[in-house]
Design a protein around this motif. Structure first.
Motif, PDB file in Angstrom:
ATOM      1  N   SER A  57       0.818  -1.217   0.000  1.00 36.26           N
ATOM      2  CA  SER A  57       0.000   0.000   0.000  1.00 36.26           C
ATOM      3  C   SER A  57       0.851   1.266   0.000  1.00 36.26           C
ATOM      4  O   SER A  57       0.329   2.351   0.193  1.00 36.26           O
ATOM      5  N   ILE A  89       4.964   0.288   9.073  1.00 39.40           N
ATOM      6  CA  ILE A  89       4.692   1.662   8.612  1.00 39.40           C
ATOM      7  C   ILE A  89       3.298   2.058   9.082  1.00 39.40           C
ATOM      8  O   ILE A  89       2.335   1.348   8.858  1.00 39.40           O
ATOM      9  N   PHE A  90       3.224   3.199   9.783  1.00 39.11           N
ATOM     10  CA  PHE A  90       1.939   3.651  10.323  1.00 39.11           C
ATOM     11  C   PHE A  90       1.049   4.240   9.230  1.00 39.11           C
ATOM     12  O   PHE A  90      -0.139   3.999   9.188  1.00 39.11           O
ATOM     13  N   GLY A  91       1.663   5.077   8.383  1.00 36.48           N
ATOM     14  CA  GLY A  91       0.853   5.715   7.364  1.00 36.48           C
ATOM     15  C   GLY A  91       1.717   6.541   6.423  1.00 36.48           C
ATOM     16  O   GLY A  91       2.934   6.593   6.559  1.00 36.48           O
ATOM     17  N   VAL A  92       1.035   7.165   5.453  1.00 36.09           N
ATOM     18  CA  VAL A  92       1.698   7.952   4.418  1.00 36.09           C
ATOM     19  C   VAL A  92       1.333   9.414   4.640  1.00 36.09           C
ATOM     20  O   VAL A  92       0.152   9.735   4.844  1.00 36.09           O
TER      21      VAL A  92
ATOM     22  N   PRO G   5      -3.498   6.695   7.174  1.00 32.17           N
ATOM     23  CA  PRO G   5      -3.052   5.490   7.887  1.00 32.17           C
ATOM     24  C   PRO G   5      -3.179   4.262   6.995  1.00 32.17           C
ATOM     25  O   PRO G   5      -4.082   4.173   6.165  1.00 32.17           O
ATOM     26  N   LEU G   6      -2.288   3.301   7.184  1.00 34.64           N
ATOM     27  CA  LEU G   6      -2.342   2.060   6.398  1.00 34.64           C
ATOM     28  C   LEU G   6      -3.246   1.036   7.092  1.00 34.64           C
ATOM     29  O   LEU G   6      -3.314   0.977   8.316  1.00 34.64           O
ATOM     30  N   HIS G   7      -3.937   0.232   6.248  1.00 33.18           N
ATOM     31  CA  HIS G   7      -4.665  -0.949   6.714  1.00 33.18           C
ATOM     32  C   HIS G   7      -5.644  -0.645   7.861  1.00 33.18           C
ATOM     33  O   HIS G   7      -6.569   0.131   7.691  1.00 33.18           O
ATOM     34  N   GLU G  45      -7.797   1.918   5.260  1.00 30.36           N
ATOM     35  CA  GLU G  45      -8.809   1.422   4.318  1.00 30.36           C
ATOM     36  C   GLU G  45      -9.397   0.079   4.752  1.00 30.36           C
ATOM     37  O   GLU G  45     -10.316  -0.426   4.125  1.00 30.36           O
TER      38      GLU G  45
END
Lengths: 95, 95, 95, 95, 95, 95, 95
Positions: A57, A89-92, G5-7, G45
């Motif tokens: 992602s 990885i927490f986020g983008v 945030p991811l996932h 997401e």
């Protein structure tokens, strides 16, 4: 020389740390907090979940945020890079 | 004598360590950091995931990078080799 | 008396240890490193993975290599043997 | 009184320990190594794996071998028995 | 007041402990070994495994045997009962 | 203000503790055992197991019993409540 | 700058702490308990479970409650935010 990360691994270049505090004090190396942000340099091809390859992602160029102690430091052509699992990885960061 | 690794195992020959620092100091054995890079010598046939055999993502001859404490050292015909799970390999060096 | 290992277990006879160093010094028992190699004596019938019985990837007679602390020592008719899970075996020596 | 073990449990009667060493010395109780062998007294009905009941791979009367610290000791009608998961049994002695 | 255990839980009433040794010595409370046996008082409705509800393998009234440290003690109407997961029960005493 | 628990979480109001022993001694706060019983205030919508949403096996108003150290204490409008996973609940008190 | 945030990760802004006790005492920073409540700023997401993407059960703007030690603190544009896995969120405050 380039690195092709395996599976769900992500190679990140840490962002430069602020070496001066808001009050103007220059921080020596050991007093600086390791930055939790970096730029994605390369990504793996993804992971098999329930029989399907799921791509990651994040992509090269993304600015990502992660925990202070995440990942392992590797050296490629003398440059220190960080190798993380995508799950670290927490986020983008955007905009 | 050759080794055929089982499943998702990979046999790696560590790269030679630099025994001289950039400043020209010759390092004794114990002060040298173990190199995190090596060349793949042999790979296993892969692993069953969700009922399918998945071949490994590295092949003999690949230059790989891994953690300082990854794997187990084995001796084949007097030569020290490293045996890793593929999951301990961070990525493949290219170019 | 013979042992029929269950499931994915493997019975191995450790190879004889070198009791003389390359320089000709005879090593007493406690200074000898336990050999990491052995010969497969008997194997289990395999393991059920995703509903299918998967036979093992080693067979009786194979020379295998494993970690120094792998397995449990058992005694059959006074002989010390090693019993391992197949997952503790790194690979098969060939040629 | 009899015990019906649940699922993949196995009830084992430890084999009698040798109380005399090969050299003829009679060992007091505390110096004796617990025997790793026993005879299966009763077995459970098996375990559900991937939606199917898999019966055990040992049966009453089998001589089995297991780790020194495996299982729990229970008392039935004053007799000490060992209750193990089938996965703690290394193999079956034959012949 | 009654308890309806959830899922794969089992409520057990410990059997009365022998307070006299075979030699006739009356044991004070703290020297008595906790009995490993009890009678099933109530059972849960079972557990979902691979999408199917599997009922338990014990029923109210069964005499069961379990590990000395298994389960949690609860008090219902002043009576001490033991609540176990079915997996902590070794087997059922019969005959 | 109300809380809607997520997934398989359950909000419980602990029952009032007895502050007087059977012998009539009034217990100070710190000598009182935390009650293991409480009343369900709110429940989550359930959990996905093997692709299906399974609703919980307790409902608001149920009197439940749980381990002394189960759950986390939260404060809603000044009132202390306990938040548990359903798996931490031993059973439901009835009658 | 915003964070995506991811996932199944959730970004939360902690609610302001009460700096005065009910009795009117002003608390210094170190004596204040970290608030367990916050407002959702951004959500991932969702997560793949049994081959399907499951969206999260909270949304931006929700007031959520979580454990005192849950999550990691990150800094975005100088503001301290908390990043949690959805599984660390106990529930949503309503009304």
């Amino acid at each position: 020389m380039k690195i092709r990360p395996l599976h769900d691994r992500v190679v990140v270049r840490r962002m430069e740390e602020e070496t001066t505090t808001p009050g103007g004090i220059v921080l020596p190396g050991s007093a600086k907090e390791k930055p939790q942000q970096g730029e994605v340099v390369a990504i793996g091809e993804g992971r098999f979940v329930d029989g399907q390859l799921r791509p990651l992602s994040v992509k090269a160029g993304d600015k990502v945020i992660f925990g202070s102690y995440a990942g392992s430091t590797i050296k490629i052509d003398g440059e220190e890079l960080l190798i993380l699992n995508e799950s670290e990885i927490f986020g983008v960061l955007e905009g």
